[in-house]
Write a protein that holds these residues in place. Sequence first.
Motif, PDB file in Angstrom:
ATOM      1  N   ASP A 121       1.009   4.194  -2.947  1.00  0.00           N
ATOM      2  CA  ASP A 121       0.733   5.547  -2.510  1.00  0.00           C
ATOM      3  C   ASP A 121       1.826   6.280  -3.384  1.00  0.00           C
ATOM      4  O   ASP A 121       1.675   7.254  -3.594  1.00  0.00           O
ATOM      5  CB  ASP A 121       0.643   5.813  -0.974  1.00  0.00           C
ATOM      6  N   GLU A 122       3.158   5.938  -2.999  1.00  0.00           N
ATOM      7  CA  GLU A 122       4.226   6.607  -3.617  1.00  0.00           C
ATOM      8  C   GLU A 122       4.359   6.610  -5.227  1.00  0.00           C
ATOM      9  O   GLU A 122       4.659   7.818  -5.703  1.00  0.00           O
ATOM     10  CB  GLU A 122       5.766   5.907  -3.311  1.00  0.00           C
ATOM     11  N   GLY A 171       0.973  -1.174  -0.070  1.00  0.00           N
ATOM     12  CA  GLY A 171      -0.233  -0.021  -0.020  1.00  0.00           C
ATOM     13  C   GLY A 171       0.793   1.238  -0.097  1.00  0.00           C
ATOM     14  O   GLY A 171       0.530   2.356  -0.855  1.00  0.00           O
ATOM     15  N   ARG A 172       1.871   1.298   0.753  1.00  0.00           N
ATOM     16  CA  ARG A 172       2.823   2.511   0.642  1.00  0.00           C
ATOM     17  C   ARG A 172       3.534   2.650  -0.636  1.00  0.00           C
ATOM     18  O   ARG A 172       3.634   3.605  -0.961  1.00  0.00           O
ATOM     19  CB  ARG A 172       4.039   2.175   1.752  1.00  0.00           C
ATOM     20  N   HIS A 173       3.791   1.553  -1.130  1.00  0.00           N
ATOM     21  CA  HIS A 173       4.380   1.486  -2.472  1.00  0.00           C
ATOM     22  C   HIS A 173       3.512   2.162  -3.555  1.00  0.00           C
ATOM     23  O   HIS A 173       3.828   2.909  -4.324  1.00  0.00           O
ATOM     24  CB  HIS A 173       4.895   0.378  -2.941  1.00  0.00           C
ATOM     25  N   ILE A 187       1.340   6.811  -6.936  1.00  0.00           N
ATOM     26  CA  ILE A 187       0.170   7.842  -6.945  1.00  0.00           C
ATOM     27  C   ILE A 187       0.842   9.115  -7.055  1.00  0.00           C
ATOM     28  O   ILE A 187       0.506  10.039  -7.671  1.00  0.00           O
ATOM     29  CB  ILE A 187      -1.033   7.415  -6.164  1.00  0.00           C
ATOM     30  N   ASP A 188       1.528   9.530  -5.693  1.00  0.00           N
ATOM     31  CA  ASP A 188       2.377  10.612  -5.592  1.00  0.00           C
ATOM     32  C   ASP A 188       2.936  11.193  -6.737  1.00  0.00           C
ATOM     33  O   ASP A 188       3.077  12.229  -7.125  1.00  0.00           O
ATOM     34  CB  ASP A 188       2.920  10.495  -4.214  1.00  0.00           C
TER      35      ASP A 188
END
Length: 124
Positions: A113-114, A109-111, A116-117
Amino acid sequence: MGKNYRQGRLGEEIKKSISGYLLNGIKDPRLSTRIITISAVEVSSDGSYATVFFTPLTLSGEDSNEVSKEVLSAFNNAKGLFRTKISHDIKLRHAPELNFKLDSSMEYGRHIDEIIDEINKPER
């Protein structure tokens, strides 16, 4: 709804039993001194196997891979204890064979998010 409902209920009961044993009964310092989250339990259709997904909390100075390996080996060493505890708590005739796996959904999920950012970052 019948079979999937039973698997879900059994999975939640196994999750509750393992979590309670981690809090109050386990004597292995690799498990008792760590904060471990049991995120999910998937039970096979016949109830003979259960996959337990866990996430250990790592401190800032610790290597998460080493902590995960240590906790996984501790879980694998204590499979019999957990299975006995589950059969007593849930009163099952045949407790499922337990497989422990590291839950990597938070890292994934963090990956995402990165990514998408990075996509939404304005061009300069």
